[in-house]
Design a protein around this motif. Structure first.
Motif, PDB file in Angstrom:
ATOM      1  N   ASP A  31       0.625  -1.346   0.490  1.00 12.93           N
ATOM      2  CA  ASP A  31       0.078  -0.440  -0.072  1.00 12.93           C
ATOM      3  C   ASP A  31       0.974   1.414  -0.336  1.00 12.93           C
ATOM      4  OD1 ASP A  31      -1.982   2.202   0.621  1.00 12.93           O
ATOM      5  OD2 ASP A  31      -2.942   0.284   1.495  1.00 12.93           O
ATOM      6  N   ASN A  59       0.715  -0.103  -4.556  1.00 14.97           N
ATOM      7  CA  ASN A  59      -0.498   0.215  -5.106  1.00 14.97           C
ATOM      8  C   ASN A  59      -1.258   0.953  -4.640  1.00 14.97           C
ATOM      9  OD1 ASN A  59      -3.045  -0.386  -6.071  1.00 14.97           O
ATOM     10  ND2 ASN A  59      -3.557  -1.528  -4.615  1.00 14.97           N
ATOM     11  N   LYS A  60      -2.605   2.545  -5.183  1.00 14.33           N
ATOM     12  CA  LYS A  60      -3.280   2.724  -4.767  1.00 14.33           C
ATOM     13  C   LYS A  60      -2.303   3.991  -4.913  1.00 14.33           C
ATOM     14  CE  LYS A  60      -5.502   0.556  -0.743  1.00 14.33           C
ATOM     15  NZ  LYS A  60      -5.958   0.217   0.895  1.00 14.33           N
ATOM     16  N   ASP A  62      -3.679   6.340  -6.881  1.00  8.51           N
ATOM     17  CA  ASP A  62      -4.837   7.528  -7.156  1.00  8.51           C
ATOM     18  C   ASP A  62      -5.131   8.433  -6.136  1.00  8.51           C
ATOM     19  OD1 ASP A  62      -7.415   6.022  -6.127  1.00  8.51           O
ATOM     20  OD2 ASP A  62      -5.929   4.500  -6.742  1.00  8.51           O
ATOM     21  N   LYS A  63      -4.102   8.057  -4.823  1.00 10.07           N
ATOM     22  CA  LYS A  63      -4.729   9.018  -3.061  1.00 10.07           C
ATOM     23  C   LYS A  63      -4.626   9.734  -3.390  1.00 10.07           C
ATOM     24  CE  LYS A  63      -7.236   4.395  -0.776  1.00 10.07           C
ATOM     25  NZ  LYS A  63      -7.454   4.283   0.304  1.00 10.07           N
ATOM     26  N   SER A  95      -2.362   0.883  -9.785  1.00 13.55           N
ATOM     27  CA  SER A  95      -3.993   1.947  -9.002  1.00 13.55           C
ATOM     28  C   SER A  95      -4.861   0.610  -9.072  1.00 13.55           C
ATOM     29  CB  SER A  95      -4.204   3.128  -8.953  1.00 13.55           C
ATOM     30  OG  SER A  95      -5.737   2.766  -8.351  1.00 13.55           O
ATOM     31  N   ALA A  96      -5.064  -0.406  -8.259  1.00 13.58           N
ATOM     32  CA  ALA A  96      -5.863  -1.801  -8.786  1.00 13.58           C
ATOM     33  C   ALA A  96      -7.647  -0.763  -8.709  1.00 13.58           C
ATOM     34  CB  ALA A  96      -6.252  -2.065  -7.713  1.00 13.58           C
ATOM     35  N   LYS A  97      -7.557   0.459  -8.082  1.00 12.56           N
ATOM     36  CA  LYS A  97      -9.728   1.296  -9.189  1.00 12.56           C
ATOM     37  C   LYS A  97      -9.348   1.902  -9.987  1.00 12.56           C
ATOM     38  CE  LYS A  97     -11.988   4.629  -6.005  1.00 12.56           C
ATOM     39  NZ  LYS A  97     -12.825   5.811  -5.745  1.00 12.56           N
ATOM     40  N   THR A  98      -8.279   2.363 -10.365  1.00 12.49           N
ATOM     41  CA  THR A  98      -7.958   2.981 -11.389  1.00 12.49           C
ATOM     42  C   THR A  98      -7.135   2.151 -12.773  1.00 12.49           C
ATOM     43  OG1 THR A  98      -6.089   4.619 -11.719  1.00 12.49           O
ATOM     44  CG2 THR A  98      -7.974   5.211 -10.512  1.00 12.49           C
ATOM     45  N   ARG A  99      -6.917   1.174 -12.682  1.00 12.77           N
ATOM     46  CA  ARG A  99      -5.834   0.092 -13.091  1.00 12.77           C
ATOM     47  C   ARG A  99      -4.800   1.106 -13.901  1.00 12.77           C
ATOM     48  NH1 ARG A  99     -10.770  -2.934 -16.660  1.00 12.77           N
ATOM     49  NH2 ARG A  99     -11.380  -3.645 -14.855  1.00 12.77           N
ATOM     50  N   THR A 100      -4.317   2.273 -13.577  1.00 14.07           N
ATOM     51  CA  THR A 100      -3.239   2.800 -13.421  1.00 14.07           C
ATOM     52  C   THR A 100      -1.953   1.669 -13.553  1.00 14.07           C
ATOM     53  OG1 THR A 100      -4.257   5.294 -13.245  1.00 14.07           O
ATOM     54  CG2 THR A 100      -1.801   4.873 -13.002  1.00 14.07           C
TER      55      THR A 100
END
Length: 212
Positions: A31, A59-60, A62-63, A95-100
């Motif tokens: 993280d 990961n993460k 994007d935050k 970023s698992a959320k945005t797939r970046t």
């Protein structure tokens, strides 16, 4: 590329250990906001003991509170030195959320596989590892496997240190029937006489007597 997801919670330490042992390449997911935790250090130890090649996915990303460079420094303190800090371990911001960064991660995995010359022999008798195992109420003993060498086919006689059987049915990871399984491919197997032990190695035998 087959991914075996091993949860980060401490209760799953045994599962992480199995994952590191069966994998050719270990992706250490950290993280980027929280940094190196106790379970991160535990996973690093498992990876090193297993001798698997490692790459780091931060990961993460994007935050707003993500601090990838700080996390890289924390990893260096536990002897995981990434390439941008002069080491040999690739790291990718994702970023698992945005797939970046997902494409970059896949490319990094393929590059490590190429550098390590990871190959399988299709001509060898089929062998691999039991990833999951259970007794299905309708279907009977059921196992998820990863094949490491050879080609596994329906009607093959298969054995581990605790269970034997004749393969009645092979399915892919989506539950669709398949004719055979090739190296690095996950599959589910029906046909064991009893559920094999998780983490056990399996091989194909010429007959049931040899398997027993």
């Amino acid at each position: 590329i087959t991914f075996i997801d091993t949860p980060g919670h401490e209760a799953f330490s045994a599962m992480r250990q199995r994952g590191a042992k069966v994998a050719d390449i270990a992706v250490l997911v950290v993280d980027a906001c929280e940094g190196v935790k106790a379970q991160t250090k535990e996973a690093i130890n498992f990876i090193k003991k297993a001798g698997a090649s490692m790459l780091v996915a931060l990961n993460k990303i994007d935050k707003p509170q993500a601090q990838p460079e700080k996390v890289k420094s924390e990893l260096a303190e536990v002897d995981v030195l990434v390439e941008s800090l002069g080491g040999k371990i690739p790291s990718v911001n994702v970023s698992a959320k945005t797939r970046t960064g997902i494409d970059a991660l896949l490319d990094a995995i393929l590059l490590v596989a190429e550098m390590e010359e990871l190959k399988a022999d299709l001509g060898k008798p089929a062998e691999g590892t039991i990833i999951e195992s259970l007794l299905h109420p309708q279907k009977g003993p059921f196992a998820t496997i990863i094949l490491e060498q050879g080609i596994l086919k329906q009607n093959d006689i298969i054995g581990t240190s605790s269970a034997v059987g004749k393969i009645k049915c092979l399915n892919d990871f989506q539950g669709k029937p398949i004719v055979n399984v090739k190296p690095s491919q996950p599959a589910s197997v029906l046909g064991f006489e009893s559920p094999p032990g998780i983490g056990e190695k399996f091989k194909v035998y010429d007959n049931m007597e040899l398997a027993r």
